[in-house]
Design a protein around this motif. Structure first.
Motif, PDB file in Angstrom:
ATOM      1  N   MET A 232       0.752  -1.060  -0.034  1.00 41.45           N
ATOM      2  CA  MET A 232      -0.095  -0.040   0.013  1.00 41.45           C
ATOM      3  C   MET A 232       0.881   1.241   0.132  1.00 41.45           C
ATOM      4  O   MET A 232       0.575   2.241  -0.608  1.00 41.45           O
ATOM      5  CB  MET A 232      -0.841  -0.098   1.347  1.00 41.45           C
ATOM      6  N   GLN A 233       2.029   1.196   0.732  1.00 38.10           N
ATOM      7  CA  GLN A 233       2.851   2.404   0.738  1.00 38.10           C
ATOM      8  C   GLN A 233       3.451   2.598  -0.771  1.00 38.10           C
ATOM      9  O   GLN A 233       3.726   3.540  -1.226  1.00 38.10           O
ATOM     10  CB  GLN A 233       4.171   1.999   1.602  1.00 38.10           C
ATOM     11  N   ALA A 234       3.981   1.547  -1.395  1.00 39.41           N
ATOM     12  CA  ALA A 234       4.134   1.551  -2.633  1.00 39.41           C
ATOM     13  C   ALA A 234       3.209   2.305  -3.803  1.00 39.41           C
ATOM     14  O   ALA A 234       3.282   3.018  -4.661  1.00 39.41           O
ATOM     15  CB  ALA A 234       4.770   0.174  -3.482  1.00 39.41           C
ATOM     16  N   VAL A 235       1.725   1.789  -3.505  1.00 37.18           N
ATOM     17  CA  VAL A 235       0.906   2.271  -4.286  1.00 37.18           C
ATOM     18  C   VAL A 235       0.719   3.946  -3.970  1.00 37.18           C
ATOM     19  O   VAL A 235       0.414   4.800  -4.977  1.00 37.18           O
ATOM     20  CB  VAL A 235      -0.716   1.724  -3.899  1.00 37.18           C
ATOM     21  N   ARG A 236       0.956   4.477  -2.878  1.00 39.85           N
ATOM     22  CA  ARG A 236       0.814   5.929  -2.456  1.00 39.85           C
ATOM     23  C   ARG A 236       2.028   6.570  -3.207  1.00 39.85           C
ATOM     24  O   ARG A 236       1.810   7.594  -3.515  1.00 39.85           O
ATOM     25  CB  ARG A 236       1.152   6.257  -0.908  1.00 39.85           C
ATOM     26  N   GLN A 237       3.190   6.092  -3.533  1.00 40.19           N
ATOM     27  CA  GLN A 237       4.208   6.629  -4.404  1.00 40.19           C
ATOM     28  C   GLN A 237       4.080   6.455  -5.949  1.00 40.19           C
ATOM     29  O   GLN A 237       4.788   7.069  -6.646  1.00 40.19           O
ATOM     30  CB  GLN A 237       5.616   5.868  -3.792  1.00 40.19           C
ATOM     31  N   LEU A 238       2.961   5.753  -6.311  1.00 38.31           N
ATOM     32  CA  LEU A 238       2.775   5.756  -7.738  1.00 38.31           C
ATOM     33  C   LEU A 238       2.489   7.266  -8.339  1.00 38.31           C
ATOM     34  O   LEU A 238       1.881   8.106  -7.712  1.00 38.31           O
ATOM     35  CB  LEU A 238       1.648   4.736  -8.336  1.00 38.31           C
ATOM     36  N   PRO A 239       2.694   7.639  -9.424  1.00 38.43           N
ATOM     37  CA  PRO A 239       2.380   8.933  -9.999  1.00 38.43           C
ATOM     38  C   PRO A 239       0.980   9.182  -9.950  1.00 38.43           C
ATOM     39  O   PRO A 239       0.168   8.211 -10.346  1.00 38.43           O
ATOM     40  CB  PRO A 239       3.240   8.995 -11.454  1.00 38.43           C
ATOM     41  N   ALA A 240       0.510  10.182  -9.779  1.00 36.19           N
ATOM     42  CA  ALA A 240      -0.868  10.733  -9.699  1.00 36.19           C
ATOM     43  C   ALA A 240      -1.477  10.252 -10.982  1.00 36.19           C
ATOM     44  O   ALA A 240      -2.900  10.296 -10.856  1.00 36.19           O
ATOM     45  CB  ALA A 240      -1.290  12.068  -9.323  1.00 36.19           C
ATOM     46  N   ASP A 241      -0.847  10.398 -12.122  1.00 39.89           N
ATOM     47  CA  ASP A 241      -1.783  10.088 -13.424  1.00 39.89           C
ATOM     48  C   ASP A 241      -1.578   8.557 -14.085  1.00 39.89           C
ATOM     49  O   ASP A 241      -1.905   8.258 -15.027  1.00 39.89           O
ATOM     50  CB  ASP A 241      -1.020  10.920 -14.657  1.00 39.89           C
ATOM     51  N   THR A 242      -1.013   7.729 -13.200  1.00 42.02           N
ATOM     52  CA  THR A 242      -1.009   6.401 -13.418  1.00 42.02           C
ATOM     53  C   THR A 242      -2.582   5.638 -13.143  1.00 42.02           C
ATOM     54  O   THR A 242      -2.714   5.684 -11.833  1.00 42.02           O
ATOM     55  CB  THR A 242       0.061   5.631 -12.617  1.00 42.02           C
ATOM     56  N   THR A 256      -5.636   5.070   0.515  1.00 41.58           N
ATOM     57  CA  THR A 256      -4.813   6.235  -0.372  1.00 41.58           C
ATOM     58  C   THR A 256      -5.800   7.263  -0.964  1.00 41.58           C
ATOM     59  O   THR A 256      -5.106   8.441  -1.474  1.00 41.58           O
ATOM     60  CB  THR A 256      -3.965   5.569  -1.222  1.00 41.58           C
ATOM     61  N   GLY A 257      -6.707   7.046  -0.702  1.00 43.66           N
ATOM     62  CA  GLY A 257      -7.820   8.137  -1.323  1.00 43.66           C
ATOM     63  C   GLY A 257      -7.853   7.946  -3.127  1.00 43.66           C
ATOM     64  O   GLY A 257      -8.442   8.812  -3.695  1.00 43.66           O
ATOM     65  N   ARG A 258      -7.258   7.086  -3.623  1.00 45.18           N
ATOM     66  CA  ARG A 258      -7.168   6.904  -4.995  1.00 45.18           C
ATOM     67  C   ARG A 258      -8.343   5.964  -5.493  1.00 45.18           C
ATOM     68  O   ARG A 258      -8.180   4.782  -4.885  1.00 45.18           O
ATOM     69  CB  ARG A 258      -5.878   6.445  -5.560  1.00 45.18           C
ATOM     70  N   GLY A 296      -0.488   1.791 -19.902  1.00 46.69           N
ATOM     71  CA  GLY A 296       0.397   2.061 -18.779  1.00 46.69           C
ATOM     72  C   GLY A 296      -0.057   1.787 -17.398  1.00 46.69           C
ATOM     73  O   GLY A 296       0.349   2.505 -16.552  1.00 46.69           O
ATOM     74  N   ALA A 297      -1.333   1.290 -17.263  1.00 47.50           N
ATOM     75  CA  ALA A 297      -2.031   1.072 -15.843  1.00 47.50           C
ATOM     76  C   ALA A 297      -1.107   0.237 -15.002  1.00 47.50           C
ATOM     77  O   ALA A 297      -0.387  -0.767 -15.484  1.00 47.50           O
ATOM     78  CB  ALA A 297      -3.500   0.608 -15.972  1.00 47.50           C
ATOM     79  N   ALA A 298      -1.065   0.440 -13.889  1.00 45.55           N
ATOM     80  CA  ALA A 298      -0.562  -0.463 -12.914  1.00 45.55           C
ATOM     81  C   ALA A 298      -1.132  -1.589 -12.260  1.00 45.55           C
ATOM     82  O   ALA A 298      -2.448  -1.104 -11.670  1.00 45.55           O
ATOM     83  CB  ALA A 298       0.187   0.475 -11.590  1.00 45.55           C
ATOM     84  N   LEU A 299      -0.667  -3.001 -12.408  1.00 42.16           N
ATOM     85  CA  LEU A 299      -1.659  -3.722 -11.806  1.00 42.16           C
ATOM     86  C   LEU A 299      -1.162  -4.147 -10.295  1.00 42.16           C
ATOM     87  O   LEU A 299       0.021  -4.546  -9.943  1.00 42.16           O
ATOM     88  CB  LEU A 299      -1.514  -5.188 -12.358  1.00 42.16           C
TER      89      LEU A 299
END
Length: 345
Positions: A232-242, A256-258, A296-299
């Protein structure tokens, strides 16, 4: 309630039937209002579909073991269910014994002592009968929904908590009826209230322990495990447009609010015979795989994936979970999950 009016009222049967229907319509009004609202907003009354005959037979076989675990949870600590300090067979016998004793006790208490004449009409007897009817009706509805619809509802203590409350009240009411019927027996007058007090202390002690544990460790997405999740911490660090696709979209939104796209396969009502890697099976109904492959979505896959696939793939769930990520680029590997891309970013 309608059954209670029809079975317990002393009015003529036509009057009882009319009163039952009127009561049922009145009680169903809030459901009707919600159904109309739901239909106008979503064009459907339910997000579930009807199961196949084969799946219904599987559910029939699985219902009782799950129900037994819930009832056992009412009686003994959770740790005694998974690792009892006594022969495990005793847990199964305890549930059966409870149901038999409760049914026999209720049948005896609702009849006049020695005469065999029904005593329905007395306030306490009526209350006991209503509680029994409620518990039975609720359990039957849960059973019908679990067996016939997909995705399946969860047979757990939360789902059956109304029945738990009814059974607790029923035990108290039956105790009162028993004391009234056997008031000439001093042992009964003393023993039953004493047993209720002991059970109250037992439940109270367990409740305080559960509350203290949940306060210390959290519950659900507020638990320490989720709060300290490195994935979850790694998800928080993903670019906002990913864009994000995941098997735990609610957890990501909460922590994360995303907003994330759901991995639709875990909601499928039938297994896929083609074990493709994620991104190569997308359709119009599953646009997330297209986003993953082309945009380019993150899985983001958490370790809960295998358990989520088990109702669909059974013993092949682990194999299916592994095949989903074959050939994908692993951008992050954590203790409770991983993040993949279709191609290296």
């Amino acid at each position: 309630g309608g059954l209670g009016i029809f079975l317990l009222s002393r009015s003529p049967w036509r009057k009882r039937l009319a009163d039952s229907i009127l009561y049922g319509l009145t009680g169903a009004t809030p459901l009707l209002v919600w159904g109309i609202y739901d239909l106008t907003q979503t064009a459907t009354l339910s997000s579930r579909s009807v199961e196949s005959t084969t799946s219904m037979l599987d559910r029939l076989a699985n219902f009782w073991p799950q129900l037994r675990e819930v009832i056992l949870f009412w009686l003994v600590p959770d740790s005694w269910i998974s690792a009892p300090p006594y022969p495990a067979l005793a847990n199964r016998l305890l549930v059966i014994l409870l149901l038999v004793v409760l049914a026999a006790w209720m049948a005896w208490a609702l009849r006049q002592r020695g005469s065999g004449e029904a005593v329905l009409g007395e306030p306490l007897a009526n209350l006991a009968a209503l509680l029994g009817l409620f518990a039975l009706a609720y359990a039957l509805v849960i059973f019908a929904v679990y067996v016939t619809t997909y995705p399946p509802i969860t047979i757990a203590s939360r789902m059956l908590s109304p029945v738990h409350v009814a059974v607790l009240w029923l035990a108290v009411v039956l105790s009162a009826l028993t004391v009234e019927r056997l008031k000439a027996v001093p042992l009964v007058r003393l023993a039953l209230p004493a047993v209720l007090v002991v059970l109250l202390a037992w439940y109270g002690w367990r409740t305080f322990r559960i509350v203290e544990q949940n306060y210390a460790l959290g519950l659900g997405y507020t638990s320490l495990a989720w709060q300290s999740s490195d994935t979850m911490q790694a998800v928080r660090q993903l670019p906002a447009d990913t864009p994000i696709v995941t098997n735990e979209e609610t957890a990501i939104l909460f922590l994360t609010g995303r907003a994330a796209y759901p991995m639709m396969e875990i909601f499928s009502d039938r297994p896929d015979t083609n074990f493709y890697r994620y991104g190569e099976g997308y359709t119009v109904d599953d646009p997330a795989q297209g986003l993953f492959r082309e945009d380019g979505a993150a899985l983001v896959l958490f370790d809960s994936l295998t358990s989520q696939l088990t109702p669909i793939y059974a013993e092949q769930a682990a194999e299916r979970a592994a095949s989903l990520t074959e050939g994908l680029y692993p951008a992050f590997q954590g203790e409770d999950g991983a993040i993949y891309y279709y191609q290296a970013p």
